[in-house]
Design a protein around this motif. Structure first.
Motif, PDB file in Angstrom:
ATOM      1  N   ARG A 173      -5.943  -4.615  -5.513  1.00  0.00           N
ATOM      2  CA  ARG A 173      -4.211  -3.632  -5.551  1.00  0.00           C
ATOM      3  C   ARG A 173      -3.696  -4.042  -3.872  1.00  0.00           C
ATOM      4  NH1 ARG A 173       0.492  -2.980  -7.594  1.00  0.00           N
ATOM      5  NH2 ARG A 173       1.365  -1.713  -6.989  1.00  0.00           N
ATOM      6  N   ARG A 174      -4.973  -4.317  -3.220  1.00  0.00           N
ATOM      7  CA  ARG A 174      -4.369  -4.394  -1.893  1.00  0.00           C
ATOM      8  C   ARG A 174      -4.001  -5.397  -1.189  1.00  0.00           C
ATOM      9  NH1 ARG A 174      -8.536  -2.919   0.730  1.00  0.00           N
ATOM     10  NH2 ARG A 174      -7.886  -0.597   1.201  1.00  0.00           N
ATOM     11  N   ARG A 175      -4.610  -6.454  -2.180  1.00  0.00           N
ATOM     12  CA  ARG A 175      -4.226  -8.101  -2.296  1.00  0.00           C
ATOM     13  C   ARG A 175      -2.561  -8.169  -2.728  1.00  0.00           C
ATOM     14  NH1 ARG A 175      -9.262 -12.373  -2.160  1.00  0.00           N
ATOM     15  NH2 ARG A 175     -10.685 -10.739  -0.384  1.00  0.00           N
ATOM     16  N   GLN A 176      -2.596  -6.945  -4.229  1.00  0.00           N
ATOM     17  CA  GLN A 176      -1.371  -7.623  -4.426  1.00  0.00           C
ATOM     18  C   GLN A 176      -0.442  -6.933  -3.665  1.00  0.00           C
ATOM     19  OE1 GLN A 176      -2.249  -4.863  -8.090  1.00  0.00           O
ATOM     20  NE2 GLN A 176      -2.470  -6.632  -9.855  1.00  0.00           N
ATOM     21  N   ILE A 177      -0.819  -6.307  -3.360  1.00  0.00           N
ATOM     22  CA  ILE A 177       0.796  -5.514  -2.541  1.00  0.00           C
ATOM     23  C   ILE A 177       1.126  -6.494  -1.345  1.00  0.00           C
ATOM     24  CG2 ILE A 177       1.283  -3.251  -0.543  1.00  0.00           C
ATOM     25  CD1 ILE A 177      -0.580  -1.854  -2.385  1.00  0.00           C
ATOM     26  N   GLN A 178      -0.243  -7.255  -0.546  1.00  0.00           N
ATOM     27  CA  GLN A 178       0.126  -8.120   0.227  1.00  0.00           C
ATOM     28  C   GLN A 178       0.270  -9.611   0.076  1.00  0.00           C
ATOM     29  OE1 GLN A 178      -3.925  -9.200   1.693  1.00  0.00           O
ATOM     30  NE2 GLN A 178      -3.983  -6.821   3.496  1.00  0.00           N
ATOM     31  N   GLN A 179       0.667  -9.797  -1.395  1.00  0.00           N
ATOM     32  CA  GLN A 179       1.303 -10.864  -1.859  1.00  0.00           C
ATOM     33  C   GLN A 179       2.110 -11.263  -2.503  1.00  0.00           C
ATOM     34  OE1 GLN A 179      -1.855 -13.718  -3.526  1.00  0.00           O
ATOM     35  NE2 GLN A 179      -3.547 -12.904  -2.387  1.00  0.00           N
ATOM     36  N   GLY A 180       2.500  -9.231  -2.517  1.00  0.00           N
ATOM     37  CA  GLY A 180       4.203  -9.212  -3.539  1.00  0.00           C
ATOM     38  C   GLY A 180       4.483  -9.379  -5.243  1.00  0.00           C
ATOM     39  N   VAL A 181       2.993  -9.407  -5.573  1.00  0.00           N
ATOM     40  CA  VAL A 181       3.031  -9.894  -6.830  1.00  0.00           C
ATOM     41  C   VAL A 181       2.118  -7.939  -7.814  1.00  0.00           C
ATOM     42  CG1 VAL A 181       1.738 -11.412  -6.602  1.00  0.00           C
ATOM     43  CG2 VAL A 181      -0.176 -10.185  -6.677  1.00  0.00           C
ATOM     44  N   GLY A 182       2.127  -8.353  -9.313  1.00  0.00           N
ATOM     45  CA  GLY A 182       2.411  -6.637  -9.936  1.00  0.00           C
ATOM     46  C   GLY A 182       3.734  -6.134  -9.712  1.00  0.00           C
ATOM     47  N   ALA A 183       2.736  -4.897  -9.968  1.00  0.00           N
ATOM     48  CA  ALA A 183       4.060  -3.950  -9.782  1.00  0.00           C
ATOM     49  C   ALA A 183       4.517  -3.773  -8.461  1.00  0.00           C
ATOM     50  CB  ALA A 183       3.137  -2.546 -10.422  1.00  0.00           C
ATOM     51  N   ARG A 184       5.472  -2.793  -8.286  1.00  0.00           N
ATOM     52  CA  ARG A 184       6.011  -2.998  -7.085  1.00  0.00           C
ATOM     53  C   ARG A 184       5.843  -1.600  -6.773  1.00  0.00           C
ATOM     54  NH1 ARG A 184      12.380  -2.200  -5.611  1.00  0.00           N
ATOM     55  NH2 ARG A 184      12.266  -1.822  -3.357  1.00  0.00           N
ATOM     56  N   CYS A 185       5.144  -1.862  -5.282  1.00  0.00           N
ATOM     57  CA  CYS A 185       4.014  -0.502  -4.929  1.00  0.00           C
ATOM     58  C   CYS A 185       4.764   0.320  -4.352  1.00  0.00           C
ATOM     59  CB  CYS A 185       3.855  -1.156  -3.256  1.00  0.00           C
ATOM     60  SG  CYS A 185       4.343  -1.386  -1.797  1.00  0.00           S
ATOM     61  N   ASN A 186       4.537   1.999  -4.311  1.00  0.00           N
ATOM     62  CA  ASN A 186       5.079   2.887  -3.886  1.00  0.00           C
ATOM     63  C   ASN A 186       4.486   3.492  -2.618  1.00  0.00           C
ATOM     64  OD1 ASN A 186       5.979   5.823  -3.587  1.00  0.00           O
ATOM     65  ND2 ASN A 186       6.437   5.952  -5.583  1.00  0.00           N
ATOM     66  N   PRO A 187       5.650   3.769  -1.143  1.00  0.00           N
ATOM     67  CA  PRO A 187       4.804   3.384  -0.236  1.00  0.00           C
ATOM     68  C   PRO A 187       4.410   5.142   0.019  1.00  0.00           C
ATOM     69  CG  PRO A 187       7.026   3.682  -0.187  1.00  0.00           C
ATOM     70  CD  PRO A 187       6.457   3.449  -1.280  1.00  0.00           C
ATOM     71  N   GLN A 188       4.902   6.442  -0.883  1.00  0.00           N
ATOM     72  CA  GLN A 188       4.828   7.042  -1.327  1.00  0.00           C
ATOM     73  C   GLN A 188       3.030   7.590  -0.944  1.00  0.00           C
ATOM     74  OE1 GLN A 188       7.278  10.397  -3.457  1.00  0.00           O
ATOM     75  NE2 GLN A 188       5.620  11.767  -3.340  1.00  0.00           N
ATOM     76  N   TYR A 189       2.623   7.204  -2.445  1.00  0.00           N
ATOM     77  CA  TYR A 189       1.459   6.767  -2.679  1.00  0.00           C
ATOM     78  C   TYR A 189       0.399   5.917  -2.146  1.00  0.00           C
ATOM     79  CZ  TYR A 189       3.806  10.142  -5.718  1.00  0.00           C
ATOM     80  OH  TYR A 189       3.967  11.767  -6.098  1.00  0.00           O
ATOM     81  N   GLU A 190       0.917   4.466  -1.663  1.00  0.00           N
ATOM     82  CA  GLU A 190       0.773   3.847  -1.799  1.00  0.00           C
ATOM     83  C   GLU A 190       0.014   3.010  -0.213  1.00  0.00           C
ATOM     84  OE1 GLU A 190      -0.438   0.680  -4.754  1.00  0.00           O
ATOM     85  OE2 GLU A 190       2.018   2.073  -5.301  1.00  0.00           O
ATOM     86  N   ALA A 191       0.415   4.327   1.038  1.00  0.00           N
ATOM     87  CA  ALA A 191       0.702   3.856   2.272  1.00  0.00           C
ATOM     88  C   ALA A 191      -1.356   3.466   3.128  1.00  0.00           C
ATOM     89  CB  ALA A 191       1.129   4.669   3.175  1.00  0.00           C
ATOM     90  N   TRP A 192      -2.542   4.287   1.617  1.00  0.00           N
ATOM     91  CA  TRP A 192      -3.767   3.518   2.041  1.00  0.00           C
ATOM     92  C   TRP A 192      -3.483   2.229   2.326  1.00  0.00           C
ATOM     93  CZ3 TRP A 192      -7.885   3.586  -1.553  1.00  0.00           C
ATOM     94  CH2 TRP A 192      -7.325   3.456  -2.481  1.00  0.00           C
ATOM     95  N   LEU A 193      -2.930   1.776   1.226  1.00  0.00           N
ATOM     96  CA  LEU A 193      -3.298   0.625   0.668  1.00  0.00           C
ATOM     97  C   LEU A 193      -2.133  -0.928   1.758  1.00  0.00           C
ATOM     98  CD1 LEU A 193      -3.586   1.299  -3.618  1.00  0.00           C
ATOM     99  CD2 LEU A 193      -5.040   0.321  -2.305  1.00  0.00           C
ATOM    100  N   GLY A 194      -2.051  -0.442   2.013  1.00  0.00           N
ATOM    101  CA  GLY A 194      -1.033  -0.919   3.279  1.00  0.00           C
ATOM    102  C   GLY A 194       1.141  -1.469   2.322  1.00  0.00           C
ATOM    103  N   CYS A 195       0.996  -0.318   1.769  1.00  0.00           N
ATOM    104  CA  CYS A 195       1.923   0.055   1.459  1.00  0.00           C
ATOM    105  C   CYS A 195       3.506  -0.174   2.140  1.00  0.00           C
ATOM    106  CB  CYS A 195       2.561   0.449   0.227  1.00  0.00           C
ATOM    107  SG  CYS A 195       4.263   0.355  -1.141  1.00  0.00           S
ATOM    108  N   PRO A 196       4.504  -1.127   2.880  1.00  0.00           N
ATOM    109  CA  PRO A 196       5.458  -1.122   3.433  1.00  0.00           C
ATOM    110  C   PRO A 196       5.879   0.481   3.090  1.00  0.00           C
ATOM    111  CG  PRO A 196       6.405  -2.774   3.060  1.00  0.00           C
ATOM    112  CD  PRO A 196       4.173  -2.163   2.143  1.00  0.00           C
ATOM    113  N   LYS A 197       6.733   1.164   4.265  1.00  0.00           N
ATOM    114  CA  LYS A 197       7.517   1.509   3.884  1.00  0.00           C
ATOM    115  C   LYS A 197       9.314   1.452   3.762  1.00  0.00           C
ATOM    116  CE  LYS A 197       5.744   6.105   6.653  1.00  0.00           C
ATOM    117  NZ  LYS A 197       6.328   6.787   8.010  1.00  0.00           N
ATOM    118  N   ARG A 198       9.760   1.725   3.077  1.00  0.00           N
ATOM    119  CA  ARG A 198      11.282   1.315   2.573  1.00  0.00           C
ATOM    120  C   ARG A 198      12.919   1.810   3.193  1.00  0.00           C
ATOM    121  NH1 ARG A 198       9.003   1.193  -2.276  1.00  0.00           N
ATOM    122  NH2 ARG A 198       8.012  -0.478  -2.677  1.00  0.00           N
TER     123      ARG A 198
END
Length: 347
Positions: free
Chosen positions: A322-347
């Motif tokens: 999941r962390r790599r999906q967020i880094q590469q912008g693939v998969g479901a769009r991340c939600n910073p409210q719950y996925e900041a710990w995985l590196g999801c940036p704030k919008r």
């Protein structure tokens, strides 16, 4: 007087909620009914098209008078193929059969189940923990992808003699499989071979006649609860790896027979504890949020593997994916409210 007013207000609010529920039902019920009718109608249409292809197309296109009804030159399929097709569509109308982790499933499949399924190109069999053998693959002549996952009692695979177009073969968590069939028939087409999880065939002497039961791949399986592997007899005359099979295993050694870096502890099989009430409640229905396994306080990620409820999963691999999906912008769009710990940036 105040008490009466308060009670009256509650009564009015309750009545409003009831009216809202009634209005909602009046809107939703016709929509759901329409969807079901469309689905049923489409399936019936496919059945008619399977049984009477020429007549159906002629009726739709108004071409009955052309070439004595053979204008479209559709070849009528054999009655066996029609029977298989109609049966499959009828099953779709009735429901589907699917294994459920931790619960008894199918224990046997008819030997001729795949006969006549020449058009089948993708097959995924999973979570059938009591299934000991598979039917013949002789009829699957156009099979391109085969995935066998979480088959805890399966001991061998059918021959792949007729799979001349097979491109992907995945064997995932099938800890009791002792051998592989001859891979020579698929050696020119196979593009991906994956064998993950406890792999008896990797260390029981099948590949090189050197059994190593100390290998992690031959230990007690902590996922499905399978017992430790046993060695194949050294002086056996069957269950021998062919030269083509050995060559293909070497070709795909990066994705086969990989010892687990962090093998699960033995005891209660993981598959039976994954969807416990505590694991599910730890996630509160939110995907990819950080969680802690209730019994061990191990850090985990909330996800729903194998169509199961969203539950806390302590596998570090899923966290990294999941962390790599967020880094590469693939998969479901991340939600910073719950996925900041995985590196999801704030919008």
């Amino acid at each position: 007087m105040r008490k009466f007013s308060h009670s009256h207000r509650i009564f009015v609010q309750s009545r409003s909620v009831q009216q809202l529920d009634v209005r909602t039902q009046r809107i939703l019920l016709p929509v759901v009914g329409a969807i079901l009718c469309i689905s049923l109608g489409w399936t019936l249409w496919l059945i008619m098209l399977t049984i009477f292809p020429n007549n159906t197309i002629n009726f739709v296109m108004s071409t009955q008078a052309f070439d004595d009804g053979s204008f479209w030159a559709i070849i009528e399929p054999p009655i066996e193929v029609v029977a298989v097709g109609v049966t499959g569509l009828a099953i779709v109308m009735i429901g589907h059969i699917e294994g459920k982790p931790g619960f008894p499933g199918l224990v046997a499949l008819p030997e001729d189940l795949f006969d006549g399924m020449e058009r089948l190109t993708f097959m995924h069999l999973a979570v059938l923990e009591d299934l000991t053998r598979l039917p013949s693959f002789q009829g699957l002549i156009n099979l391109r992808s085969l995935t066998l996952a979480l088959l805890g009692s399966l001991t061998e695979l059918p021959e792949l003699t007729h799979q001349k177009t097979l491109q992907t073969l995945t064997l995932l968590m099938a800890p009791m499989v002792q051998t592989l069939p001859d891979l020579a028939p698929v050696s020119n087409t196979l593009q991906q071979l994956v064998i993950l999880g406890r792999g008896t065939l990797c260390c029981n002497g099948f590949l090189d006649n050197r059994c190593d039961l100390s290998n992690a791949l031959c230990q007690t399986d902590g996922v499905l609860g399978s017992p430790p592997a046993t060695c194949l007899p050294v002086n056996r005359s069957d269950r021998l790896a062919t030269a083509a099979t050995i060559q293909m295993m070497k070709k795909f050694e990066a994705s086969t027979c990989i010892p687990p870096s962090n093998p699960p502890a033995t005891g209660t099989p993981i598959i039976q504890t994954y969807t416990t009430e505590a694991n599910v409640l730890a996630c509160n229905g939110t995907m990819y949020r950080e969680c802690s396994k209730p019994t061990t306080n191990q850090r985990g990620i909330c996800m729903n593997a194998l169509l199961m409820p969203i539950a806390c999963n302590g596998d570090d691999t899923h966290i990294e994916v999941r962390r790599r999906q967020i880094q590469q912008g693939v998969g479901a769009r991340c939600n910073p409210q719950y996925e900041a710990w995985l590196g999801c940036p704030k919008r």
